[in-house]
Design a protein around this motif. Sequence first.
Motif, PDB file in Angstrom:
ATOM      1  N   ASN A   4       0.842  -1.193   0.000  1.00  0.00           N
ATOM      2  CA  ASN A   4       0.000   0.000   0.000  1.00  0.00           C
ATOM      3  C   ASN A   4       0.874   1.239   0.000  1.00  0.00           C
ATOM      4  OD1 ASN A   4       0.320   1.015   2.932  1.00  0.00           O
ATOM      5  ND2 ASN A   4      -0.299  -1.122   3.224  1.00  0.00           N
ATOM      6  N   ASN A   5       0.367   2.270  -0.633  1.00  0.00           N
ATOM      7  CA  ASN A   5       1.021   3.578  -0.689  1.00  0.00           C
ATOM      8  C   ASN A   5       0.099   4.608  -0.056  1.00  0.00           C
ATOM      9  OD1 ASN A   5       3.087   2.463  -2.336  1.00  0.00           O
ATOM     10  ND2 ASN A   5       1.849   2.811  -4.174  1.00  0.00           N
ATOM     11  N   GLN A   6       0.657   5.457   0.765  1.00  0.00           N
ATOM     12  CA  GLN A   6      -0.111   6.568   1.311  1.00  0.00           C
ATOM     13  C   GLN A   6       0.795   7.792   1.374  1.00  0.00           C
ATOM     14  OE1 GLN A   6      -1.250   5.744   5.418  1.00  0.00           O
ATOM     15  NE2 GLN A   6       0.208   4.055   5.436  1.00  0.00           N
ATOM     16  N   GLY A   7       0.213   8.936   1.096  1.00  0.00           N
ATOM     17  CA  GLY A   7       1.059  10.120   1.104  1.00  0.00           C
ATOM     18  C   GLY A   7       0.331  11.353   0.620  1.00  0.00           C
ATOM     19  N   ILE A   8       1.126  12.353   0.259  1.00  0.00           N
ATOM     20  CA  ILE A   8       0.598  13.649  -0.162  1.00  0.00           C
ATOM     21  C   ILE A   8       1.462  14.199  -1.290  1.00  0.00           C
ATOM     22  CG2 ILE A   8       1.946  14.876   1.609  1.00  0.00           C
ATOM     23  CD1 ILE A   8      -0.376  16.882   1.769  1.00  0.00           C
ATOM     24  N   GLU A   9       0.816  14.880  -2.237  1.00  0.00           N
ATOM     25  CA  GLU A   9       1.517  15.535  -3.343  1.00  0.00           C
ATOM     26  C   GLU A   9       1.074  16.992  -3.419  1.00  0.00           C
ATOM     27  OE1 GLU A   9       1.672  11.523  -6.154  1.00  0.00           O
ATOM     28  OE2 GLU A   9       0.375  13.212  -6.718  1.00  0.00           O
ATOM     29  N   LEU A  10       2.035  17.864  -3.653  1.00  0.00           N
ATOM     30  CA  LEU A  10       1.763  19.302  -3.731  1.00  0.00           C
ATOM     31  C   LEU A  10       2.364  19.861  -5.012  1.00  0.00           C
ATOM     32  CD1 LEU A  10       2.851  20.249  -0.094  1.00  0.00           C
ATOM     33  CD2 LEU A  10       0.512  19.824  -0.864  1.00  0.00           C
ATOM     34  N   GLN A  11       1.605  20.721  -5.679  1.00  0.00           N
ATOM     35  CA  GLN A  11       2.142  21.452  -6.825  1.00  0.00           C
ATOM     36  C   GLN A  11       1.677  22.902  -6.742  1.00  0.00           C
ATOM     37  OE1 GLN A  11       0.959  20.866 -11.173  1.00  0.00           O
ATOM     38  NE2 GLN A  11       3.101  20.220 -11.211  1.00  0.00           N
ATOM     39  N   TYR A  12       2.644  23.807  -6.655  1.00  0.00           N
ATOM     40  CA  TYR A  12       2.361  25.242  -6.598  1.00  0.00           C
ATOM     41  C   TYR A  12       2.866  25.877  -7.892  1.00  0.00           C
ATOM     42  CZ  TYR A  12       2.845  30.172  -5.402  1.00  0.00           C
ATOM     43  OH  TYR A  12       2.781  31.549  -5.412  1.00  0.00           O
ATOM     44  N   LYS A  13       1.993  26.696  -8.513  1.00  0.00           N
ATOM     45  CA  LYS A  13       2.365  27.389  -9.745  1.00  0.00           C
ATOM     46  C   LYS A  13       2.163  28.888  -9.580  1.00  0.00           C
ATOM     47  CE  LYS A  13       1.660  24.042 -13.481  1.00  0.00           C
ATOM     48  NZ  LYS A  13       0.959  23.794 -14.761  1.00  0.00           N
ATOM     49  N   TYR A  14       3.148  29.628 -10.070  1.00  0.00           N
ATOM     50  CA  TYR A  14       3.057  31.090 -10.117  1.00  0.00           C
ATOM     51  C   TYR A  14       3.387  31.503 -11.537  1.00  0.00           C
ATOM     52  CZ  TYR A  14       4.346  36.001  -9.589  1.00  0.00           C
ATOM     53  OH  TYR A  14       4.440  37.360  -9.752  1.00  0.00           O
ATOM     54  N   GLN A  15       2.502  32.324 -12.115  1.00  0.00           N
ATOM     55  CA  GLN A  15       2.696  32.727 -13.509  1.00  0.00           C
ATOM     56  C   GLN A  15       2.137  34.126 -13.701  1.00  0.00           C
ATOM     57  OE1 GLN A  15       1.755  29.783 -16.501  1.00  0.00           O
ATOM     58  NE2 GLN A  15       0.908  31.323 -17.872  1.00  0.00           N
TER      59      GLN A  15
END
Length: 713
Positions: free
Chosen positions: A561-572
Amino acid sequence: MAFLNFRRALNSLCISLLCPAVALCTELNELSELDYLNDLPVTFSATRLPQTLNEAPASISIIDRRMIDASSATTISELLRLVPGMQSYHIATNASAVAYHGMSDKFPSRMEVMIDGRSVYIPLFSAVIWETLPITIADIERIEVVRGTNTVTQGSNAFLGAINIITHTPLSYQSDAIHYTHGEFNTRNIQAEHNQKTTNGHYRVSSGISGNDGNTFASGAQDPYFKRYINFKGTTSPTLLDTITVDLGYSEGYSSVGDNGPKPNENYKRREFETNYQQINWSHIVNGSDEFKVSYAHSVNNFDARAVTPEEVAHLLSQPLGVTPAQVLGSGIAQAFIDANDPTLITTETGNIEQHNLEITLKQQPSYNSQLITGIAYSAGSAKNRQLLNTNDWVKEESTRLFTNWEYSGFTDWTVNTGALLEHSSNGATRVSPRAAANYQLSERSSIRTSISRAYRMPSLLESNFERVIYIPAPYTGTYGEVFDYEYLANEDLSPEKLDSIDLGFIIRWPEYHSQLDTRIFYEEIEDGITSSYLLPDATMLATAPNDNVYRTYMNRAQWNNQGIELQYKYQSESPLRPFAVLNYAYINSDGYRNDGNQNGSATDVTDRLETRNPMHTASALVSITLPSRLQISLSHYYLGSVRWQGAVSDSNPPNPHYHRTDLKISKAFKLSPESDLKIAVIVQNLLDKPYSEFYADNMFEQRTYLQAQLSF
């Protein structure tokens, strides 16, 4: 979001008034530049329906042309380092692999990869062979990555995720151009593009040659690379209701497969390749807004390598026969051995593969607040490889898929997505993969999504049929038996892998700061994982193959099993300096095991814990500014935590250590005339010159420098 609703409303109005301007309605159902430049881009990837990111039932990362131009990537696979949770790694100087959520080797098998909707997954290797693709970074308009299972939309290959590489169309990119790159390893790449409008429609042609001398190892060996390629894309509209697109492509060349033998860096094996594909799509507008579409794709991939020599076979046979290599060579056994196992090549990673894919879909808008797509798809693949499949005949596999996805947005602030896929494989397995998701608009700036999925991955052609038996030549069978070794045997009882996943997503935008944050929290549980396992031979096998202590086969002997968190921040921002930034981070905690079977003739099963088979932390960043006089400066940084790749690091050795890598790109654009531009760029990868290993411990990535030039006219 407002623009998308306006488009739906206008479609409904066209229907109600029997709008004669059907061409306008047709265009409204296709992605436009306004769609893509909206605060939240419109994508088809999650459901095949046009949706903004906050309406889709899955997390989607988009690598757009601005990111591509700013990045230091020189290959398509390197671009995917800018996706949270994705790992891109070299297995040789010019060969690479891309995996999502790890648990992989040099052949990642749980992610679908497409070019304009056409799968480029190779069933004989259960992976994508990136260096053979007949396109380059210059051909790409954008890449859409579904982070999380998308089996319900794209079939069992999209078990953990899906990548759709969308190339320039003759309408979206109308300049002619020449691209040139020179740099590390004597790299020399050149590509030319031509776009043309005719009385019958539009077309685009790109063609090029790329290659380098490869790395020079301590032994003096090299792993060179060469590819020539051409692709064609044409579109025509014979009526106001019909659109036909045709895609053709061809590539040929050679590269190293990256095998490491007993002596590190001395056994990189050259493999030649030749590929071609043909794809045709016909789209017909029904009742002003509904779309009926038929797609057919055909591809051929041929991989070849040199034959083994009698001297190489003599070294292989000397120990089990109890004689010296010279004696084996002198007796003629070595050549007879080659003849008995014909064709025996220096690497097993060869073969002939042919694939056919037919798909029929109907996209409907039953009401103002709903969208629906239903479809049927048929895939047929065949492969031929004596060393991997133990036959000189073609081995075939077929699959049939029925699928549907429905979006309903009639509830206040809610969007509901449901879908299911029924897939039947020629190995006898039939499975249903469902998904349900609900998106809630918290405010004009933020939304939250929750989804639950069950997905199945059918065994690949290789996993179902891998059988490698090494035979003794007939004159010697009386002494040594008919079989020298059972290396792999096929498993007729292999079952599909199963995935249950729960996904929570959150998107928030700050328009005044030109930025947005995409967060994904996930839990994935995989059962009946397919893995290579050792088994003890039975009495018959021992009688016919005295050299055999154990053999290997694919079995359903893994779960994790996999558990976790992903974040992506964009500034444009479109301010004078055009500042741009993308920050990605992923944390994943894995827990599970795979049963490695009875190794070394032991009667006790060996359990391989999988906690270290995934990098716990990965991160990437890309920042860019454009100074006066069209001077652009970009910095990229990548981090990958320690990981023990399957097939690269043995259990007795420590995992590959974590690494940091920083890249620099400086580019300058010149206006030569009203119609022509020249852009020159310098790329320095691993700017701080801190070598690190990728996949194989001795596969070191050191500083690399490239000079690029692009002339558009």
